[in-house]
Design a protein around this motif. Sequence first.
Motif, PDB file in Angstrom:
ATOM      1  N   ALA A 121       0.835  -1.201   0.000  1.00 53.52           N
ATOM      2  CA  ALA A 121       0.000   0.000   0.000  1.00 53.52           C
ATOM      3  C   ALA A 121       0.869   1.249   0.000  1.00 53.52           C
ATOM      4  CB  ALA A 121      -0.925   0.000   1.215  1.00 53.52           C
ATOM      5  N   GLY A 122       0.337   2.289  -0.614  1.00 47.64           N
ATOM      6  CA  GLY A 122       1.023   3.580  -0.628  1.00 47.64           C
ATOM      7  C   GLY A 122       0.134   4.656  -0.047  1.00 47.64           C
ATOM      8  N   SER A 123       0.650   5.395   0.920  1.00 46.36           N
ATOM      9  CA  SER A 123      -0.138   6.467   1.537  1.00 46.36           C
ATOM     10  C   SER A 123       0.714   7.741   1.576  1.00 46.36           C
ATOM     11  CB  SER A 123      -0.579   6.069   2.947  1.00 46.36           C
ATOM     12  OG  SER A 123       0.503   6.121   3.853  1.00 46.36           O
ATOM     13  N   TRP A 124       0.364   8.676   2.433  1.00 44.01           N
ATOM     14  CA  TRP A 124       1.115   9.913   2.559  1.00 44.01           C
ATOM     15  C   TRP A 124       2.491   9.618   3.155  1.00 44.01           C
ATOM     16  CZ3 TRP A 124       2.498  12.994   6.977  1.00 44.01           C
ATOM     17  CH2 TRP A 124       2.990  14.258   6.639  1.00 44.01           C
ATOM     18  N   ARG A 125       3.556   9.764   2.331  1.00 43.25           N
ATOM     19  CA  ARG A 125       4.958   9.641   2.701  1.00 43.25           C
ATOM     20  C   ARG A 125       5.492   8.211   2.830  1.00 43.25           C
ATOM     21  NH1 ARG A 125       7.238  14.350   4.665  1.00 43.25           N
ATOM     22  NH2 ARG A 125       8.807  13.180   5.852  1.00 43.25           N
ATOM     23  N   TYR A 126       4.623   7.182   2.873  1.00 44.10           N
ATOM     24  CA  TYR A 126       5.109   5.823   3.155  1.00 44.10           C
ATOM     25  C   TYR A 126       4.642   4.768   2.151  1.00 44.10           C
ATOM     26  CZ  TYR A 126       6.728   7.347   7.771  1.00 44.10           C
ATOM     27  OH  TYR A 126       7.388   7.977   8.788  1.00 44.10           O
ATOM     28  N   VAL A 127       5.506   3.741   1.965  1.00 40.19           N
ATOM     29  CA  VAL A 127       5.159   2.498   1.281  1.00 40.19           C
ATOM     30  C   VAL A 127       5.079   1.412   2.366  1.00 40.19           C
ATOM     31  CG1 VAL A 127       5.811   0.790  -0.456  1.00 40.19           C
ATOM     32  CG2 VAL A 127       6.444   3.196  -0.775  1.00 40.19           C
ATOM     33  N   TYR A 128       3.999   0.621   2.371  1.00 39.99           N
ATOM     34  CA  TYR A 128       3.784  -0.423   3.381  1.00 39.99           C
ATOM     35  C   TYR A 128       3.720  -1.790   2.712  1.00 39.99           C
ATOM     36  CZ  TYR A 128       1.913   3.511   6.164  1.00 39.99           C
ATOM     37  OH  TYR A 128       1.735   4.704   6.828  1.00 39.99           O
ATOM     38  N   LEU A 129       4.257  -2.807   3.395  1.00 44.14           N
ATOM     39  CA  LEU A 129       4.083  -4.187   2.950  1.00 44.14           C
ATOM     40  C   LEU A 129       3.503  -5.007   4.102  1.00 44.14           C
ATOM     41  CD1 LEU A 129       4.489  -6.170   0.564  1.00 44.14           C
ATOM     42  CD2 LEU A 129       6.608  -6.897   1.686  1.00 44.14           C
ATOM     43  N   PHE A 130       2.374  -5.687   3.818  1.00 38.02           N
ATOM     44  CA  PHE A 130       1.680  -6.506   4.817  1.00 38.02           C
ATOM     45  C   PHE A 130       1.663  -7.969   4.382  1.00 38.02           C
ATOM     46  CE2 PHE A 130      -0.341  -2.336   4.543  1.00 38.02           C
ATOM     47  CZ  PHE A 130      -0.324  -1.898   5.863  1.00 38.02           C
ATOM     48  N   ASN A 131       1.493  -8.858   5.367  1.00 42.07           N
ATOM     49  CA  ASN A 131       1.234 -10.256   5.023  1.00 42.07           C
ATOM     50  C   ASN A 131      -0.275 -10.488   4.982  1.00 42.07           C
ATOM     51  OD1 ASN A 131       0.361 -10.528   7.676  1.00 42.07           O
ATOM     52  ND2 ASN A 131       2.232 -11.557   8.376  1.00 42.07           N
ATOM     53  N   LYS A 132      -0.659 -11.729   4.751  1.00 42.59           N
ATOM     54  CA  LYS A 132      -2.073 -12.089   4.573  1.00 42.59           C
ATOM     55  C   LYS A 132      -2.925 -11.779   5.798  1.00 42.59           C
ATOM     56  CE  LYS A 132      -4.269 -15.895   2.126  1.00 42.59           C
ATOM     57  NZ  LYS A 132      -3.978 -17.220   1.556  1.00 42.59           N
ATOM     58  N   ARG A 133      -2.293 -11.795   6.969  1.00 46.58           N
ATOM     59  CA  ARG A 133      -3.026 -11.570   8.224  1.00 46.58           C
ATOM     60  C   ARG A 133      -3.133 -10.092   8.589  1.00 46.58           C
ATOM     61  NH1 ARG A 133       0.379 -15.740   8.793  1.00 46.58           N
ATOM     62  NH2 ARG A 133       1.965 -14.449   9.822  1.00 46.58           N
ATOM     63  N   GLY A 134      -2.567  -9.226   7.729  1.00 46.61           N
ATOM     64  CA  GLY A 134      -2.637  -7.796   7.999  1.00 46.61           C
ATOM     65  C   GLY A 134      -1.519  -7.294   8.888  1.00 46.61           C
ATOM     66  N   GLU A 135      -0.471  -8.113   9.073  1.00 41.66           N
ATOM     67  CA  GLU A 135       0.686  -7.711   9.888  1.00 41.66           C
ATOM     68  C   GLU A 135       1.670  -6.928   9.020  1.00 41.66           C
ATOM     69  OE1 GLU A 135       0.538 -11.758  12.686  1.00 41.66           O
ATOM     70  OE2 GLU A 135       1.897 -11.609  10.949  1.00 41.66           O
ATOM     71  N   LEU A 136       2.163  -5.813   9.554  1.00 39.29           N
ATOM     72  CA  LEU A 136       3.106  -4.964   8.822  1.00 39.29           C
ATOM     73  C   LEU A 136       4.495  -5.608   8.793  1.00 39.29           C
ATOM     74  CD1 LEU A 136       3.668  -2.222   7.412  1.00 39.29           C
ATOM     75  CD2 LEU A 136       4.246  -1.317   9.679  1.00 39.29           C
ATOM     76  N   LEU A 137       5.043  -5.830   7.568  1.00 44.16           N
ATOM     77  CA  LEU A 137       6.372  -6.420   7.413  1.00 44.16           C
ATOM     78  C   LEU A 137       7.447  -5.336   7.345  1.00 44.16           C
ATOM     79  CD1 LEU A 137       5.536  -9.233   4.819  1.00 44.16           C
ATOM     80  CD2 LEU A 137       5.627  -9.381   7.323  1.00 44.16           C
ATOM     81  N   TRP A 138       7.183  -4.256   6.593  1.00 48.91           N
ATOM     82  CA  TRP A 138       8.080  -3.096   6.567  1.00 48.91           C
ATOM     83  C   TRP A 138       7.371  -1.891   5.966  1.00 48.91           C
ATOM     84  CZ3 TRP A 138       8.683  -1.174   1.679  1.00 48.91           C
ATOM     85  CH2 TRP A 138       8.672  -2.060   0.589  1.00 48.91           C
ATOM     86  N   LYS A 139       7.921  -0.727   6.250  1.00 51.58           N
ATOM     87  CA  LYS A 139       7.444   0.475   5.593  1.00 51.58           C
ATOM     88  C   LYS A 139       8.648   1.360   5.271  1.00 51.58           C
ATOM     89  CE  LYS A 139       6.081   3.419   9.562  1.00 51.58           C
ATOM     90  NZ  LYS A 139       4.953   4.152  10.167  1.00 51.58           N
ATOM     91  N   TYR A 140       8.544   2.126   4.177  1.00 49.85           N
ATOM     92  CA  TYR A 140       9.652   2.948   3.685  1.00 49.85           C
ATOM     93  C   TYR A 140       9.153   4.377   3.502  1.00 49.85           C
ATOM     94  CZ  TYR A 140      13.480   4.519   0.608  1.00 49.85           C
ATOM     95  OH  TYR A 140      14.546   5.198   0.054  1.00 49.85           O
ATOM     96  N   GLU A 141       9.891   5.327   4.036  1.00 50.86           N
ATOM     97  CA  GLU A 141       9.497   6.737   3.911  1.00 50.86           C
ATOM     98  C   GLU A 141      10.096   7.333   2.647  1.00 50.86           C
ATOM     99  OE1 GLU A 141       9.383  10.921   6.462  1.00 50.86           O
ATOM    100  OE2 GLU A 141      10.461   9.180   7.258  1.00 50.86           O
ATOM    101  N   THR A 142       9.226   7.874   1.793  1.00 50.59           N
ATOM    102  CA  THR A 142       9.668   8.482   0.537  1.00 50.59           C
ATOM    103  C   THR A 142       9.758  10.004   0.650  1.00 50.59           C
ATOM    104  OG1 THR A 142       7.408   8.694  -0.305  1.00 50.59           O
ATOM    105  CG2 THR A 142       8.581   6.643  -0.798  1.00 50.59           C
ATOM    106  N   GLY A 143       9.006  10.559   1.583  1.00 53.50           N
ATOM    107  CA  GLY A 143       9.005  12.010   1.739  1.00 53.50           C
ATOM    108  C   GLY A 143       7.907  12.697   0.957  1.00 53.50           C
ATOM    109  N   GLY A 144       7.166  11.939   0.166  1.00 52.50           N
ATOM    110  CA  GLY A 144       6.047  12.497  -0.600  1.00 52.50           C
ATOM    111  C   GLY A 144       4.895  11.525  -0.641  1.00 52.50           C
ATOM    112  N   SER A 145       3.756  11.986  -1.121  1.00 54.12           N
ATOM    113  CA  SER A 145       2.584  11.101  -1.224  1.00 54.12           C
ATOM    114  C   SER A 145       2.861   9.976  -2.218  1.00 54.12           C
ATOM    115  CB  SER A 145       1.360  11.895  -1.684  1.00 54.12           C
ATOM    116  OG  SER A 145       0.981  12.821  -0.695  1.00 54.12           O
ATOM    117  N   VAL A 146       2.587   8.738  -1.793  1.00 50.26           N
ATOM    118  CA  VAL A 146       2.807   7.564  -2.648  1.00 50.26           C
ATOM    119  C   VAL A 146       1.502   7.275  -3.386  1.00 50.26           C
ATOM    120  CG1 VAL A 146       3.564   5.167  -2.743  1.00 50.26           C
ATOM    121  CG2 VAL A 146       4.472   6.695  -0.971  1.00 50.26           C
ATOM    122  N   TYR A 147       1.420   7.795  -4.613  1.00 50.93           N
ATOM    123  CA  TYR A 147       0.173   7.693  -5.361  1.00 50.93           C
ATOM    124  C   TYR A 147      -0.058   6.329  -6.005  1.00 50.93           C
ATOM    125  CZ  TYR A 147      -0.531  12.726  -4.878  1.00 50.93           C
ATOM    126  OH  TYR A 147      -0.737  13.980  -4.372  1.00 50.93           O
TER     127      TYR A 147
END
Length: 396
Positions: A121-147
């Motif tokens: 998923a991409g939101s304001w400033r971050y990229v997120y990666l989740f597993n099937k259970r909805g647990e966050l595996l990692w997130k990366y800050e880009t500094g801008g909206s991740v469209y």
Amino acid sequence: MDFDRDGRNEGYCMLWKYRADDSVWSVSITPDGEYVVAGSGGWYGKYVYLFNKRGELLWKYETGGSVYSVSITPDGEYVVAGSEDKHVYLFNKRGELLWKYETDGWVYSVSITPDGDYVVAGSWRYVYLFNKRGELLWKYETGGSVYSVSITPDGEYVVAGSGWRIYLFNKRGELLWKYWTGSVYSVSITPDGEYVVAGSRYYIYLFNKRGELLWKYKTDSIVNSVSITPDGEYVVAGSRDDHVYLFNKEGELLWKYETDGIVNSVSITPDGEYVVAGSGDKHVYLFASPQAMLILEMKNQIKQCKNEIEEYENQIKQNITLIFILILIQVILILILNWDWRSPVVIIISLATIYYIIKIPYLLIKIKKLEKEILEREKRIIIRELKKLIGEEDEE
């Protein structure tokens, strides 16, 4: 090559469109074209929709904000959605909510692996990666909206468009490369990670795995959405100039279609046979290639033949019932009531009985003919599918 207003040109044909509750921000389609998911949002409704191939609504779910992005697994078993209410949602095929996760801002983009094991998923400033259970595996800050975000089927690569750059990550969240383009609004990646397509302010870009630019195409406005076939043979794009564009691998424009509003989202099936688009005119569009249209037409003809066979079989059953009744009436009139078999009434009943008896073999001949037509059309469909698999051009 432009479409006429009925959704036709020498290539693709529009199959259906559905009026949503408000602007359609995102669409996605399963590889076989059996399911279409859409996300809408505005004053009149913020929904996730699931349709079948015929455009029939299977279910819809209301979120707390405009649904900017949706994605569906190839078997239609899982649907993921990203909303203005800062949440990522995961649903099953029946529209039941499996989990939701609150992010740091509006969720502009989501993508899911075919087995449903990973959600990006991409939101304001971050990229997120989740597993099937909805647990966050990692997130990366880009500094801008991740469209926009996209993930390969095995979860090995994640591509994101944020601010003025395109980012490519591996499964562990490590940055492999980034490319400056101008504001990036949409990205997509092939299953093997070999090609990355991106849409920015006025341009559509195609890159290889190493981040090298293969081609770019200028549109008349911001490119809101892009999608690419697994083999990289076709690229579809939707722009704020109200157009849907289809390109080949070399960047040649195959066709474009003008809608009545900004094209917010596009998606294409792996074989390039179907293209779906969502527009600000509150409509979802489904286009089909000439090959798909021919196969669809033959399938409809087969269905019509089967319906006719069923109708003829019902007529045969009715005829047998009528013959039995008419013979019974004759027996009663002649043997019980002692009517003369030469009387007008008995003769008429006898003629009617003969008519219904003769009609049965006539109907059986028609059924046999229709069954032959079905076999012939099914054979033609199989031949076309085989030709497509081996990459042979169809001469028809």
